[in-house]
Design an enzyme around this catalytic site. Structure first.
Site, PDB file in Angstrom:
ATOM      1  N   CYS A   1       0.845  -1.198   0.000  1.00 47.25           N
ATOM      2  CA  CYS A   1       0.000   0.000   0.000  1.00 47.25           C
ATOM      3  C   CYS A   1       0.876   1.242   0.000  1.00 47.25           C
ATOM      4  O   CYS A   1       2.075   1.162   0.144  1.00 47.25           O
ATOM      5  CB  CYS A   1      -0.855   0.021   1.265  1.00 47.25           C
ATOM      6  SG  CYS A   1      -1.798  -1.476   1.511  1.00 47.25           S
TER       7      CYS A   1
ATOM      8  N   HIS B   1       9.005 -31.283 -25.992  1.00 48.34           N
ATOM      9  CA  HIS B   1       8.783 -32.164 -24.823  1.00 48.34           C
ATOM     10  C   HIS B   1       7.467 -31.850 -24.135  1.00 48.34           C
ATOM     11  O   HIS B   1       7.341 -31.996 -22.925  1.00 48.34           O
ATOM     12  CB  HIS B   1       9.956 -32.010 -23.843  1.00 48.34           C
ATOM     13  CG  HIS B   1      11.273 -32.385 -24.444  1.00 48.34           C
ATOM     14  ND1 HIS B   1      11.616 -33.687 -24.711  1.00 48.34           N
ATOM     15  CD2 HIS B   1      12.288 -31.615 -24.888  1.00 48.34           C
ATOM     16  CE1 HIS B   1      12.826 -33.713 -25.269  1.00 48.34           C
ATOM     17  NE2 HIS B   1      13.254 -32.470 -25.392  1.00 48.34           N
TER      18      HIS B   1
ATOM     19  N   TRP C   1      -3.609  -1.951  -1.424  1.00 51.50           N
ATOM     20  CA  TRP C   1      -3.564  -3.195  -2.196  1.00 51.50           C
ATOM     21  C   TRP C   1      -4.002  -4.256  -1.200  1.00 51.50           C
ATOM     22  O   TRP C   1      -3.270  -4.552  -0.237  1.00 51.50           O
ATOM     23  CB  TRP C   1      -2.150  -3.469  -2.696  1.00 51.50           C
ATOM     24  CG  TRP C   1      -2.001  -4.725  -3.513  1.00 51.50           C
ATOM     25  CD1 TRP C   1      -2.434  -4.938  -4.787  1.00 51.50           C
ATOM     26  CD2 TRP C   1      -1.382  -5.943  -3.106  1.00 51.50           C
ATOM     27  NE1 TRP C   1      -2.109  -6.197  -5.204  1.00 51.50           N
ATOM     28  CE2 TRP C   1      -1.464  -6.841  -4.192  1.00 51.50           C
ATOM     29  CE3 TRP C   1      -0.744  -6.376  -1.950  1.00 51.50           C
ATOM     30  CZ2 TRP C   1      -0.952  -8.131  -4.152  1.00 51.50           C
ATOM     31  CZ3 TRP C   1      -0.228  -7.654  -1.903  1.00 51.50           C
ATOM     32  CH2 TRP C   1      -0.346  -8.520  -2.992  1.00 51.50           C
TER      33      TRP C   1
ATOM     34  N   GLU D   1       0.921  -9.701 -17.583  1.00 50.31           N
ATOM     35  CA  GLU D   1       0.599  -8.841 -16.425  1.00 50.31           C
ATOM     36  C   GLU D   1      -0.170  -7.582 -16.823  1.00 50.31           C
ATOM     37  O   GLU D   1      -0.797  -6.961 -15.977  1.00 50.31           O
ATOM     38  CB  GLU D   1       1.837  -8.493 -15.627  1.00 50.31           C
ATOM     39  CG  GLU D   1       2.847  -7.607 -16.298  1.00 50.31           C
ATOM     40  CD  GLU D   1       4.015  -7.280 -15.364  1.00 50.31           C
ATOM     41  OE1 GLU D   1       3.840  -7.245 -14.138  1.00 50.31           O
ATOM     42  OE2 GLU D   1       5.108  -7.054 -15.883  1.00 50.31           O
TER      43      GLU D   1
ATOM     44  N   LYS E   1       3.263  -2.390  -7.536  1.00 42.45           N
ATOM     45  CA  LYS E   1       4.585  -2.139  -8.096  1.00 42.45           C
ATOM     46  C   LYS E   1       5.686  -2.878  -7.340  1.00 42.45           C
ATOM     47  O   LYS E   1       6.602  -3.413  -7.934  1.00 42.45           O
ATOM     48  CB  LYS E   1       4.896  -0.636  -8.078  1.00 42.45           C
ATOM     49  CG  LYS E   1       6.249  -0.291  -8.676  1.00 42.45           C
ATOM     50  CD  LYS E   1       6.343  -0.678 -10.125  1.00 42.45           C
ATOM     51  CE  LYS E   1       7.725  -0.464 -10.700  1.00 42.45           C
ATOM     52  NZ  LYS E   1       7.858  -1.088 -12.025  1.00 42.45           N
TER      53      LYS E   1
ATOM     54  N   ARG F   1       1.528   1.715  -5.911  1.00 41.59           N
ATOM     55  CA  ARG F   1       1.799   0.745  -4.834  1.00 41.59           C
ATOM     56  C   ARG F   1       0.558  -0.040  -4.450  1.00 41.59           C
ATOM     57  O   ARG F   1       0.631  -1.020  -3.706  1.00 41.59           O
ATOM     58  CB  ARG F   1       2.339   1.484  -3.599  1.00 41.59           C
ATOM     59  CG  ARG F   1       3.596   2.286  -3.840  1.00 41.59           C
ATOM     60  CD  ARG F   1       3.989   3.069  -2.604  1.00 41.59           C
ATOM     61  NE  ARG F   1       4.248   2.179  -1.498  1.00 41.59           N
ATOM     62  CZ  ARG F   1       5.414   1.576  -1.295  1.00 41.59           C
ATOM     63  NH1 ARG F   1       6.396   1.784  -2.124  1.00 41.59           N
ATOM     64  NH2 ARG F   1       5.586   0.757  -0.283  1.00 41.59           N
TER      65      ARG F   1
ATOM     66  N   GLU G   1      10.671 -13.014 -19.810  1.00 37.25           N
ATOM     67  CA  GLU G   1      10.310 -11.613 -19.560  1.00 37.25           C
ATOM     68  C   GLU G   1       9.212 -11.155 -20.522  1.00 37.25           C
ATOM     69  O   GLU G   1       8.269 -10.471 -20.125  1.00 37.25           O
ATOM     70  CB  GLU G   1      11.539 -10.720 -19.678  1.00 37.25           C
ATOM     71  CG  GLU G   1      11.273  -9.232 -19.555  1.00 37.25           C
ATOM     72  CD  GLU G   1      10.695  -8.801 -18.209  1.00 37.25           C
ATOM     73  OE1 GLU G   1      10.667  -9.641 -17.275  1.00 37.25           O
ATOM     74  OE2 GLU G   1      10.238  -7.657 -18.093  1.00 37.25           O
TER      75      GLU G   1
ATOM     76  N   LYS H   1       5.601  -9.688 -19.301  1.00 35.43           N
ATOM     77  CA  LYS H   1       5.093  -8.376 -19.725  1.00 35.43           C
ATOM     78  C   LYS H   1       3.684  -8.499 -20.277  1.00 35.43           C
ATOM     79  O   LYS H   1       2.780  -7.741 -19.958  1.00 35.43           O
ATOM     80  CB  LYS H   1       5.994  -7.791 -20.812  1.00 35.43           C
ATOM     81  CG  LYS H   1       7.019  -6.751 -20.551  1.00 35.43           C
ATOM     82  CD  LYS H   1       6.933  -5.911 -19.347  1.00 35.43           C
ATOM     83  CE  LYS H   1       7.386  -6.568 -18.185  1.00 35.43           C
ATOM     84  NZ  LYS H   1       7.908  -6.643 -17.058  1.00 35.43           N
TER      85      LYS H   1
ATOM     86  N   ASN I   1       0.879  -0.066   6.063  1.00 35.06           N
ATOM     87  CA  ASN I   1       1.364  -0.842   4.918  1.00 35.06           C
ATOM     88  C   ASN I   1       2.106  -2.044   5.493  1.00 35.06           C
ATOM     89  O   ASN I   1       3.006  -1.895   6.307  1.00 35.06           O
ATOM     90  CB  ASN I   1       2.317  -0.015   4.053  1.00 35.06           C
ATOM     91  CG  ASN I   1       2.932  -0.861   2.932  1.00 35.06           C
ATOM     92  OD1 ASN I   1       2.312  -1.835   2.482  1.00 35.06           O
ATOM     93  ND2 ASN I   1       4.137  -0.527   2.514  1.00 35.06           N
ATOM     94  N   GLY I   2       1.672  -3.246   5.091  1.00 39.58           N
ATOM     95  CA  GLY I   2       2.350  -4.458   5.573  1.00 39.58           C
ATOM     96  C   GLY I   2       1.315  -5.507   5.961  1.00 39.58           C
ATOM     97  O   GLY I   2       0.171  -5.448   5.536  1.00 39.58           O
TER      98      GLY I   2
HETATM   99  C1  AGP Z   1       7.624  -6.852 -13.381  1.00 41.59           C
HETATM  100  O1  AGP Z   1       6.993  -6.300 -14.519  1.00 41.59           O
HETATM  101  C2  AGP Z   1       6.670  -7.015 -12.237  1.00 41.59           C
HETATM  102  N1  AGP Z   1       6.001  -5.828 -11.934  1.00 41.59           N
HETATM  103  C3  AGP Z   1       7.254  -7.713 -11.051  1.00 41.59           C
HETATM  104  O2  AGP Z   1       7.514  -9.030 -11.469  1.00 41.59           O
HETATM  105  C4  AGP Z   1       8.567  -7.140 -10.446  1.00 41.59           C
HETATM  106  O3  AGP Z   1       9.627  -7.280 -11.368  1.00 41.59           O
HETATM  107  C5  AGP Z   1       8.895  -7.956  -9.186  1.00 41.59           C
HETATM  108  O4  AGP Z   1       7.838  -7.793  -8.271  1.00 41.59           O
HETATM  109  C6  AGP Z   1      10.218  -7.570  -8.540  1.00 41.59           C
HETATM  110  O5  AGP Z   1      10.152  -6.246  -8.089  1.00 41.59           O
HETATM  111  P1  AGP Z   1      11.515  -5.565  -7.593  1.00 41.59           P
HETATM  112  O6  AGP Z   1      12.432  -5.522  -8.781  1.00 41.59           O
HETATM  113  O7  AGP Z   1      11.106  -4.223  -7.083  1.00 41.59           O
HETATM  114  O8  AGP Z   1      12.089  -6.447  -6.498  1.00 41.59           O
END
Ligand code: AGP
Length: 609
Positions: free
Chosen positions: A2, A504, A75, A488, A604, A27, A481, A485, A101-102
């Site tokens: 959050c 396989h 969040w 997500e 994020k 966040r 990757e 992308k 937050n937590g």
């Molecule tokens: C990547 O597009 C994602 N948003 C997510 O996988 C991110 O890379 C991951 O949570 C790691 O975050 P960080 O690099 O802040 O540790």
């Protein structure tokens, strides 16, 4: 995770706080709320939905001024997005307010005990137990009540607390989740991250774990949980407010895709001066690097994929064994890591709970930990032995783009640095590689000029219900990757796979309803990728190929092509492939009409395990 914002000082308009809160929306964005104190009463409004909805709801109050307030964007961890579960939370008498937050791991037992004592709960959240504990312990000092309450908590919590009983103090607490104190000229702030206070404060104090701050309009006092006063370490803010703005781009993600050439240029200028590479904060001497046997890499998501690219490079050019795992797995493995090994912890935010837990679990055995991080002052930077900053600037889009290629560039420079010290890279090769790395920003710019073509391809491929991303060697992580992308931000199931593994099992998926992205630069595995493409075509699979300019053979086997400049050293190609696949994912999601910067269910930086 959050976003928290708090303020105490000369009265400010509610609208300025909502602006600040909106810069934390990456966040968490399923619900939000504000509370201020005015004429001895709380002015509180909270609701599910985005901050712009809250702003609309409060449009006739935006000019209302408050000398103190706390603000939150959520969040959800415990309890669905709803008005009752949104923060701030109040005590029974409505005189104390809290934002958090937590995760409070022992909230259920605390809640049961508080209910037995007569406390009335109105939400499903873990957070609400904290404000009732503060109420329970309140005598005549908000700070003392908060300090007693947090002693009962297990888990991670950054808190902002205010009270009608003492409206001259804002109490902030940090344990396991980031919280900074912003020192403004006519008031002081607390925030989960710097962007929220950029327009108001040029100096900050990064609270460390297990610290409590007592903040008044003109003073800040910090104490350790055990009571000992802590000296303020004031740091300058070196991010400009405009760095955290969208400028002329429709989305932060698109802006950040286009920022990559400048980011890589900055990294090269900072770390690769003429023909030498220097990392000012890495804190590893040549003797140690020469004796190094193993490197371990721990990271999550895109950072993990960047680390995977680095694995290939470190093994090939540094004569080292490299073991990598996602942090959530790494921390539970029985790895034989000794003080002669190096652990690279890669994290854009520096706050990812799994990665922090991974380094904390292993710290005891003397291994040197180097944090590869994009946020100065973040927890990872405080807990690592050495540091490599990626200098990508604030990355607001939840989907990581510029931070990812920045991590790769920084890690490839690290490999060159280590290879040179260990004499596993010849001087001539070192110079040639450095020279070509300096061309990467220009090659990225070239791909960015093809945005119109990628947009068309994305429109055509948006109809597919699922995707396979295939790559080999150093572009296997590129496939991982690219799939991340796409999934997500477009919510289309997508899986990255080593192309050699297709036969396989995954080949069973291939038909005319699937999109298959094949990453096939002209490297030593090119012919095998061509065979993969032929196998896919033979089964009517739809191929999007990422290939080098002029590659007519691959083009003939593809339904669409995104071209990249040919490199002398194809090991650098992940930094080019990434740009094409980022644009592809962006325009597929845009074509499907999704909210790109704040995809559903995501945040994020995941500061909970
Ligand atoms: C990547 O597009 C994602 N948003 C997510 O996988 C991110 O890379 C991951 O949570 C790691 O975050 P960080 O690099 O802040 O540790």
């Amino acid at each position: 995770m959050c976003g928290i914002l708090g303020y105490i000082g000369k009265e400010r308009a509610l609208g300025t706080f909502i602006d600040g809160l909106s810069r934390l929306e990456y966040r968490g964005y399923d619900s939000c709320g504000v509370v201020g104190i005015k004429k001895g009463e709380f002015f509180l409004k909270k609701q599910p939905g985005k901050i712009h909805d809250l702003r609309k709801e409060l449009k006739s109050f935006l000019e209302e001024k408050f000398p103190i307030g706390i603000f939150h964007t959520r969040w959800a961890t415990h309890g669905r997005p709803s008005e009752a579960n949104a923060h701030p939370h109040l005590d029974c008498k409505g005189q104390i307010a809290i934002v958090h937050n937590g995760i409070i791991e022992n909230y259920l037992e605390l809640k049961e005990a508080l209910v037995k004592e007569g406390h009335k709960f109105v939400s499903e959240t873990d957070t609400e137990v904290v404000v009732h504990l503060v109420e329970k312990f309140y005598k005549n000092s908000l700070k003392d009540a908060v300090c007693k309450a947090i002693k009962k908590l297990n888990g991670s919590f950054s808190l902002g607390v205010i009270s009608l009983k003492d409206p001259t103090r804002l109490i902030a607490v940090r344990k396991g989740s980031p919280l900074i104190v912003g020192l403004g000229k006519d008031g002081n702030f607390i925030a989960s991250d710097i962007p929220a206070i950029l327009p108001f404060a040029k100096e900050v104090v990064y609270l460390k774990d297990e610290e409590v701050a007592v903040i008044r309009h003109n003073t800040v006092e910090i104490f350790h949980f055990k009571g000992k006063p802590v000296k303020l370490e004031i740091e300058k803010v070196n991010i400009k407010p405009q760095d955290a703005e969208k400028k002329d781009f429709e989305h932060f993600m698109l802006k950040e895709i286009h920022e990559q050439p400048e980011v890589l240029k900055k990294i090269l200028s900072l770390y690769a001066k003429r023909n030498a590479i220097e990392f000012p904060y890495i804190n590893l001497d040549e003797k140690y690097l020469k004796s190094l046997k193993n490197i371990f890499i721990t990271a999550c998501g895109s950072a993990y994929h960047a680390g995977y690219v680095a694995k290939y490079f470190l093994e090939k050019y540094c004569d080292l064994d490299v073991e990598i795992d996602t942090s959530s797995e790494f921390r539970y493995r029985e790895l034989n890591i000794t003080k002669n090994d190096l652990l690279l912890a890669i994290s854009q935010s520096g706050e990812t709970a799994d990665t922090l837990a991974a380094i904390r679990d292993i710290k005891g055995n003397g291994v040197k930990i180097v944090g590869v991080c994009n946020v100065e002052g973040s927890t990872l930077t405080k807990e690592s032995h050495g540091l490599i900053f990626t200098h990508a600037g604030p990355e607001i889009g939840v989907a990581s783009t510029k931070a990812y290629t920045a991590q790769i560039m920084a890690l490839l420079l690290l490999a060159l640095h280590i290879g040179k010290i260990r004499n596993t890279i010849a001087e001539k090769d070192f110079k040639e590689m450095l020279e070509e790395l300096r061309m990467i920003p220009e090659y990225q710019k070239d791909i960015l000029t093809k945005t119109g073509e990628v947009k068309k391809i994305a429109k055509e491929f948006s109809k597919f219900g699922c995707f396979l991303f295939l790559g080999r060697g150093i572009n296997y992580p590129s496939a991982l990757e690219g799939a991340l992308k796409l999934k997500e931000i477009s919510y289309i199931p997508a899986e990255g796979y080593p192309a050699g593994e297709m036969k396989h099992g995954p080949i069973a998926l291939i038909d005319e309803y699937r999109g298959v992205v094949c990453i096939a630069p002209k490297d030593f595995l090119y012919e095998k990728m061509i065979s993969n493409m032929q196998e896919i075509r033979a089964r009517k699979g739809k191929v999007l190929a990422i290939v080098n300019y002029g590659d007519s053979q691959a083009s003939r086997l593809s339904d669409a092509v995104i071209y990249c400049p040919q490199l002398k050293n194809t090991d650098f190609s992940p930094m080019l492939v990434a740009v094409g696949l980022q644009l592809f994912a962006y325009y597929v999601a845009k074509n499907l009409g999704y909210e790109i910067d704040q995809p559903r269910n995501l945040a994020k930086s995941v500061t909970v395990e």
